[in-house]
Design a protein around this motif. Sequence first.
Motif, PDB file in Angstrom:
ATOM      1  N   SER A   2       0.798  -1.215   0.000  1.00  0.00           N
ATOM      2  CA  SER A   2       0.000   0.000   0.000  1.00  0.00           C
ATOM      3  C   SER A   2       0.838   1.276   0.000  1.00  0.00           C
ATOM      4  CB  SER A   2      -0.905  -0.015   1.224  1.00  0.00           C
ATOM      5  OG  SER A   2      -1.833   1.020   1.140  1.00  0.00           O
ATOM      6  N   SER A   3       0.418   2.215  -0.828  1.00  0.00           N
ATOM      7  CA  SER A   3       1.017   3.543  -0.794  1.00  0.00           C
ATOM      8  C   SER A   3       0.191   4.417   0.150  1.00  0.00           C
ATOM      9  CB  SER A   3       1.006   4.146  -2.198  1.00  0.00           C
ATOM     10  OG  SER A   3      -0.327   4.235  -2.654  1.00  0.00           O
ATOM     11  N   VAL A   4       0.715   5.594   0.470  1.00  0.00           N
ATOM     12  CA  VAL A   4      -0.005   6.524   1.340  1.00  0.00           C
ATOM     13  C   VAL A   4      -0.082   7.868   0.629  1.00  0.00           C
ATOM     14  CG1 VAL A   4      -0.004   7.723   3.561  1.00  0.00           C
ATOM     15  CG2 VAL A   4       0.809   5.360   3.429  1.00  0.00           C
ATOM     16  N   THR A   5      -1.288   8.422   0.592  1.00  0.00           N
ATOM     17  CA  THR A   5      -1.459   9.734  -0.027  1.00  0.00           C
ATOM     18  C   THR A   5      -2.084  10.693   0.969  1.00  0.00           C
ATOM     19  OG1 THR A   5      -1.848   8.625  -2.141  1.00  0.00           O
ATOM     20  CG2 THR A   5      -2.449  10.960  -2.012  1.00  0.00           C
ATOM     21  N   LEU A   6      -1.458  11.848   1.135  1.00  0.00           N
ATOM     22  CA  LEU A   6      -2.037  12.892   1.966  1.00  0.00           C
ATOM     23  C   LEU A   6      -2.498  14.009   1.033  1.00  0.00           C
ATOM     24  CD1 LEU A   6       0.696  13.152   4.764  1.00  0.00           C
ATOM     25  CD2 LEU A   6      -1.153  11.494   4.543  1.00  0.00           C
ATOM     26  N   GLU A   7      -3.747  14.446   1.231  1.00  0.00           N
ATOM     27  CA  GLU A   7      -4.295  15.507   0.367  1.00  0.00           C
ATOM     28  C   GLU A   7      -4.752  16.681   1.216  1.00  0.00           C
ATOM     29  OE1 GLU A   7      -6.227  12.737  -3.175  1.00  0.00           O
ATOM     30  OE2 GLU A   7      -7.488  14.100  -1.999  1.00  0.00           O
ATOM     31  N   LYS A   8      -4.013  17.756   1.166  1.00  0.00           N
ATOM     32  CA  LYS A   8      -4.384  19.015   1.826  1.00  0.00           C
ATOM     33  C   LYS A   8      -4.812  18.811   3.275  1.00  0.00           C
ATOM     34  CE  LYS A   8      -5.676  21.305  -2.440  1.00  0.00           C
ATOM     35  NZ  LYS A   8      -6.764  21.750  -3.280  1.00  0.00           N
ATOM     36  N   ILE A  22      -1.143  19.991   4.072  1.00  0.00           N
ATOM     37  CA  ILE A  22      -0.026  19.152   3.634  1.00  0.00           C
ATOM     38  C   ILE A  22      -0.488  18.155   2.576  1.00  0.00           C
ATOM     39  CG2 ILE A  22       1.305  17.156   4.400  1.00  0.00           C
ATOM     40  CD1 ILE A  22       2.187  18.647   6.739  1.00  0.00           C
ATOM     41  N   SER A  23       0.236  18.076   1.487  1.00  0.00           N
ATOM     42  CA  SER A  23      -0.053  17.055   0.474  1.00  0.00           C
ATOM     43  C   SER A  23       1.231  16.319   0.148  1.00  0.00           C
ATOM     44  CB  SER A  23      -0.586  17.699  -0.810  1.00  0.00           C
ATOM     45  OG  SER A  23      -1.811  18.346  -0.541  1.00  0.00           O
ATOM     46  N   MET A  24       1.151  14.998   0.076  1.00  0.00           N
ATOM     47  CA  MET A  24       2.303  14.244  -0.434  1.00  0.00           C
ATOM     48  C   MET A  24       1.909  12.820  -0.775  1.00  0.00           C
ATOM     49  SD  MET A  24       5.061  13.622   2.608  1.00  0.00           S
ATOM     50  CE  MET A  24       4.352  14.163   4.137  1.00  0.00           C
ATOM     51  N   ARG A  59      -7.724  14.761   3.025  1.00  0.00           N
ATOM     52  CA  ARG A  59      -7.975  13.319   2.973  1.00  0.00           C
ATOM     53  C   ARG A  59      -6.692  12.531   3.158  1.00  0.00           C
ATOM     54  NH1 ARG A  59     -11.212  10.676  -1.569  1.00  0.00           N
ATOM     55  NH2 ARG A  59      -9.543  11.473  -2.922  1.00  0.00           N
ATOM     56  N   ILE A  60      -6.857  11.313   3.673  1.00  0.00           N
ATOM     57  CA  ILE A  60      -5.740  10.376   3.783  1.00  0.00           C
ATOM     58  C   ILE A  60      -6.159   9.115   3.038  1.00  0.00           C
ATOM     59  CG2 ILE A  60      -4.297   9.018   5.340  1.00  0.00           C
ATOM     60  CD1 ILE A  60      -5.177  11.095   7.542  1.00  0.00           C
ATOM     61  N   LEU A  61      -5.303   8.660   2.115  1.00  0.00           N
ATOM     62  CA  LEU A  61      -5.615   7.428   1.394  1.00  0.00           C
ATOM     63  C   LEU A  61      -4.511   6.406   1.599  1.00  0.00           C
ATOM     64  CD1 LEU A  61      -6.381   9.911  -1.087  1.00  0.00           C
ATOM     65  CD2 LEU A  61      -7.864   7.945  -1.438  1.00  0.00           C
TER      66      LEU A  61
END
Lengths: 351, 279
Positions: A2-8, A22-24, A59-61
């Motif tokens: 699994s990857s991790v995505t942070l959106e704003k 924070i986004s990354m 959001r966190i994915l």
Amino acid sequence: MSSVTLEKLTKSYGSETVVRSISMDIAQGEFLSLLGPSGSGKTTTLSMIAGFVTADSGRILFGAKDVTRLPPRDRKLGMVFQNYAIFPHLDVFNNVAFPLTVRRLPKDEVEKRVRQAMEMVRLTGFETRYGKQLSGGQQQRVALARAIVAQPEIILMDEPLGALDKNLRYQMQMEIKEISSRLGMTVIYVTHDQEEALTMSDRIAIMENGRIAQLGAPRDVYEHPESVFVARFLGEANLVPVKRLDGILRGPGGNALRVEKDRSQLATGKIFVRPEKIRLSSAGEPVDGNFLPGKIRSVAFLGNVVRTEIAVDDEVDIVCDTANSDRLVMPKAGDLVQVSWLPSACHVLEG
Amino acid sequence: MPLGRLSQWLLLAPALALLSALFLVPIVWFIAGSLASLGGASEIWGETQRTLGSTAIVKTILNTNVIALTVTLFALLLGYPMSFALSRLKGAAFTLVLVCIVLPYFTSIIVRTYAWMVLLGRRGIVNDMLLSLGLIDQPLALLYNRTGVIIGMTYVLLPYMVLTLYAAMKAVDMRLLQAAEGMGARPFEVFRRVFLPLTMHGVLAGCLIVFILAIGYFITPALMGGPSDMMMAMLIEREIELSQNWPAAALMTIVLLAITLALYSIYSRFNDQSGAEGF
């Protein structure tokens, strides 16, 4: 995996915003460090990824799955906590088994996986000990075994080595790195120790006041900081004030200083150059590249390196690190010298 | 600060002197004197058999233990959530709740017991309210029976439970609970597998304190209980005041003391063991 995505991602406590949009993207299997001084928002960011803190917005994915509103227990993360959080009422075996027994795995499966995890952190034989009976390094291993025992795809670590002494810390850094890459886990690692971040990470996110100041590979952020803050935070940095006069950058004493990739075209700024990129030579000796004359203020022998501080004028000091070698002649305080560096070893920063 | 053996004893001396003078000496004197008044060993043995063989006295001993156990249980059930809430409170709210728990202790226990009698009587506030709400047709018998004793004693002893549990709960590292949650535990599992075991020594200590205090209780059962709620302390008083049967009172005192000390020794042994495991 699994990857991790942070959106704003944003989080405020009262009127104080601790994490600002924070986004990354953290790739599957990547080792990413969140590096920053205390109060920079790195622990809050980690807590949001863990689910202990709810984001105000963003959001966190994990992979494609939105976990922003999921409670921590359903995120299936491995975690190593600051101070380890070893349960004092359980022995090592039951501590390591905890993530499995709460998920009600069959007993023989629990035993098999705990044995594997204990082997991996080289703690076999300590099953019946209690936390208080273990050294700091052993407690750290228990915490690590407990984090990997459920074979999570993502592991979060919050300053896990902060309590260990320097030699042990280096050894554990290597082990954590080795185990996490062997298991192919995505690791998000919070630390305020820049050396640790440089040693272990695939990429480092340097945080400042709730924002990501810079994100990149260790060598990249070390050699090419984009701000004075990042330059200073990742080790020693010389920041020489410069002014642009008729298109030429001029430093202390009006000396012209050249920068290979001078894209900024700032009117004033600071030339950034690492101490180990600086050469020290006797006054008057011909040198390559940029140079400034000065007088040695102090000399410190650090073992592998000799650190010399040179006063260029009343305001500017240059720090020069010279590698120790058989041919090294120790500089002396009071000597008149010149410092020099190549235009390719420096760039201009705002500030 | 390391203390020498001598200075340790010197610091303890005033407390030891006070306890010896006011407790140890009188009780030994009372028991020895009472029993010696019977004559020789065979007379004492005969009196012991007669006293401990009497159904009334056996029943009282049983009653006392059942009442003390029930009170302990209720104090635990009420006290555990209360202490948990208290351990989570901060600042003014914490002070307020603590004052509410401790303040009644500044008034005399007799006054407080009478207050309960006003509340619980046939025409008391509780019955009046329940009747006027139409929840009951007949006043409930809340006083001069087992119910009254349990209510009164639980109320009086609850703070001992709450404060003991509070101390244990306050010592629990909250990060451990968060860690457990992060490892996949549901709230009830966090409680059962982490919080409860970490506060278990407080539960044992609280239960022991309440039980030991309850087993020797006098005023509340005397005022709020019925004839069948006689407790050992009341019986001892009756043997001395009414029957002037000092040997029987002395024997009852020995039984009471033995139960208390036995419980205490079990507790301290358990405490030593858990200490060795690294709590």
